[in-house]
Design an enzyme around this catalytic site. Structure first.
Site, PDB file in Angstrom:
ATOM      1  N   GLY A  88       2.716  14.925 -11.576  1.00 48.35           N
ATOM      2  CA  GLY A  88       2.767  14.456 -10.282  1.00 48.35           C
ATOM      3  C   GLY A  88       2.190  14.149  -9.513  1.00 48.35           C
ATOM      4  N   ASP A 202       5.161   0.742  -5.615  1.00 47.97           N
ATOM      5  CA  ASP A 202       4.397   0.837  -7.275  1.00 47.97           C
ATOM      6  C   ASP A 202       6.313   1.262  -8.568  1.00 47.97           C
ATOM      7  OD1 ASP A 202       2.957   2.605  -8.679  1.00 47.97           O
ATOM      8  OD2 ASP A 202       3.796   4.913  -8.370  1.00 47.97           O
TER       9      ASP A 202
END
Length: 682
Positions: A88, A202
């Site tokens: 990430g 998200d």
């Protein structure tokens, strides 16, 4: 980059971005475009980031190598770091094993150097604060976090089959039955989040993780936020570009309806292999989103088209609620599999696959539903599910555990309603008071008893059955009344084997209660009070009309009066073998020298299932978290096994618990189990 996209010159359209980055993408020089790099199969590379935090730009993760052995400074626990699972903005996600019990986690490891600025650390703290309070079957479980001098470590539920993005990358598109299967689970998890007043913000394929059992878990709470009233909502734009809703792009704030919009994008992508608003550049994508303009291919059936269109309504108020989605014709009129094979991760499922089990269920369905020869077909995008298949589905569905009536009270979306607090009768309590207390504590639903008459409301049992129950109750009560207070389970644990119920099916509305033991014996306690067992060799049947009276005969040559019951016994056996998972990690041991176990009595409340066997084995399964308590007698010593919500078992001598005490969670379950046992004939 998000996964499903034709090879275009769109700049990183799947990357999570904040308002600043989005502003540059919309208003910047559109001539500066870089082509995406396709993978070997011609598809764009997916950047799948399990539980990846919100980030402004991509960062490299160069820096000191993380140690193989990681020690929690607070507890002293040691972990072994394994392979990388994903990356990430701030973190890498690794496989990580607890060396004390070999439990595997997905560990997000965030270097302190990546979150050195206060607002960066604040994002991580916020994610931890939100995620650690969540407990749901379809939400990635948060277990623990700690930090040392170099890193922050967040231990999450490990999902061995990776994410929906990986599945779709291999499959390109999914069938309608699969989409229904996955969407039901997403909706269940999302409904729980919204009930907790949490917005995910998200939702996308890369944030839906799949465990070993092909169950879906919603994950990555890096952008999650508390739901605010409309007038107080923050106007920042965040999320993944292809899944942003018009109101978020227009800086009107993010609400539950925005998550519904993203769900519409997810459904479209699953069925067609690309997001609905994908274009050659980001500016055009945002224009299409603001206008809710996209193409709906004719290959989709009408119910799918209608549901997608409703979720992608331009006006947030016109979008359906999560309850509306599940009640939509797309779900009600189509076939949904009970479970999916792991082969579905890379291969199109064949719901018409011929197999002995399929042929068996075909015969069973014909017997139960009149053998109709209706040839009408139900057509969907990839499959034709015939009337015969619908009958088989109906049989399988009917064999599922009877659903418990929901009470109008707030509880977790995957839980049964909670009964009032349990009360264990102490010494000195009168029998009348004791019965009243237990009556208040346990809300009975249905029961079955060996040798009972199904037309009678009374509990008909002989003195032997009563003595089995009384002995177990006396031992359990004695332990509860005399063990000291403690805040953890004892360290002394045993390694032993015994028989217990690994699978069960309540079909008492027609036939009775079925179960499978750990040695693969299958038993059914019929509604008329008779019990029948199919031994592990699948050739021998034991029949008990009442306690202690056993008839033995071959399964293939049953006496005429038992043929129908043997057929039902085989139905149960096939169903549990094909459709149900084992309920724990205890070893399966077959020992022909051991006496045969058969069920004396079962009882269901609104919270748990109780089973009492002829040798005094006593098992209680709790619905909401799948924990279990098993009490058995070995070598004249009582043992208690606790299987936790991760299906990990620990076994103790009852004398050890009597001396050392146990955790509150185990004690509460023991108390409830005792109350069920005392209540069983009330």
């Amino acid at each position: 980059m998000e996964l499903l996209r034709t090879i275009t010159y769109q700049p990183a359209a799947g990357t999570k971005m904040c308002e600043q980055a989005l502003g540059k993408a919309c208003g910047g020089d559109s001539k500066k475009k870089r082509p995406q790099q396709p993978s070997e199969d011609g598809q764009p590379q997916a950047q799948v980031t399990p539980a990846a935090p919100h980030h402004h730009h991509h960062h490299s993760h160069s820096g000191p190598e993380i140690s193989r052995i990681i020690v929690d400074p607070t507890t002293g626990k040691r972990y072994c770091r394994g392979k990388v699972l994903g990356k990430g903005g701030f973190a890498k996600c690794y496989e990580m094993t607890d060396l004390t019990n070999n439990k595997v986690y997905a560990a997000k490891i965030i270097p302190h150097s990546r979150v050195a600025k206060p607002h960066q650390r604040e994002k991580i703290d916020k994610e931890i604060e939100l995620h650690r309070l969540l407990h749901h079957k379809h939400v990635v479980q948060f277990y623990h976090y700690f930090e040392d001098k170099e890193n922050i470590y967040i231990l999450l539920e490990y999902c061995s089959r990776r994410s929906m993005a990986h599945i779709l990358k291999a499959r390109k598109v999914l069938t309608e039955p699969e989409v229904r299967y996955y969407l039901r689970q997403i909706v269940s998890g999302l409904k729980y989040l919204h009930e907790q007043e949490i917005l995910h913000r998200d939702l996308k394929l890369g944030n839906f993780f799949i465990n070993e059992a092909m169950e879906l878990k919603v994950g990555d709470f890096g952008l999650a936020a508390r739901l605010e009233p409309l007038e107080h909502r923050r106007r920042t734009i965040c999320g993944t570009p292809n899944y942003l809703s018009p109101e978020v792009l227009n800086k009107q704030g993010h609400g539950c309806e925005s998550d519904i919009w993203a769900l519409g994008c997810v459904m479209y992508t699953m069925l067609l292999g690309r997001p609905p608003f994908e274009t050659t550049n980001l500016k055009e994508t945002y224009r299409c989103i603001r206008e809710a303009r996209y193409t709906m291919p004719s290959s989709l059936l009408a119910p799918a088209k209608h549901l997608i269109a409703s979720m992608l309504s331009k006006n947030p108020e016109d979008r359906p609620s999560l309850d509306d989605i599940i009640r939509h014709d797309f779900f009600l009129q189509g076939f949904t599999p009970d479970r999916l094979s792991s082969s579905c991760c890379h291969t199109v499922p064949d719901f018409h696959l011929s197999s002995p089990a399929k042929n068996f269920f075909k015969k069973a369905a014909a017997a139960l539903f009149g053998g109709k020869k209706d040839k009408a077909r139900y057509n969907d995008t990839h499959n034709k599910v015939s009337k015969e298949d619908e009958d088989i589905y109906k049989l399988r569905h009917d064999l599922k555990k009877v659903s418990i009536t929901q009470q109008p009270s707030k509880h977790r979306a995957d839980e049964e309603p909670q009964p009032p607090p349990t009360t264990v009768a102490r010494s000195g309590t009168s029998a009348v008071e004791n019965k009243q207390q237990i009556g208040d504590a346990i809300r009975m639903i249905v029961r079955g008893t060996l040798g009972s008459c199904s037309s009678s409301s009374e509990c008909l049992e002989d003195s032997t059955m009563g003595s089995v129950a009384d002995t177990v109750a006396r031992v359990l009560r004695g332990c509860l009344e005399n063990m000291p207070e403690a805040d953890c389970i004892p360290k002394e644990q045993l390694s032993t084997s015994f028989q217990w119920v690994t699978k069960w099916v309540d079909y008492s509305n027609k036939y009775g209660f079925g179960y499978q033991l750990s040695d693969h014996t299958v038993g059914v306690l019929f509604n008329n009070g008779a019990h029948m067992s199919l031994l592990p060799d699948k050739k021998t049947v034991h029949y008990y009309a009442e306690l202690g009276q056993c008839s033995v005969f071959p399964a293939t040559d049953a006496p005429e009066q038992f043929i129908s019951q043997v057929t039902v016994l085989k139905y149960f056996s096939h169903y549990m073998e094909e459709n149900l998972m084992d309920g724990g990690d205890l070893p399966s041991v077959t020992d022909i020298r051991r006496p045969r176990l058969y069920l004396l009595q079962w009882l269901k409340s609104d919270k748990a299932l109780m089973m009492l066997f002829n040798d005094g084995t006593f098992q209680v399964n709790f619905y909401h978290d799948h924990t279990k308590i098993i009490i058995c007698n070995q070598s004249e010593e009582y043992l208690l096994t606790y299987i936790n919500e991760d299906r990990i078992s620990t076994t103790f001598r009852l004398t050890t618990l009597l001396m050392s005490g146990c955790s509150l969670e185990l004690k509460n379950r023991m108390e409830y189990a005792l109350n069920m046992l005392l209540q069983r004939c009330n």
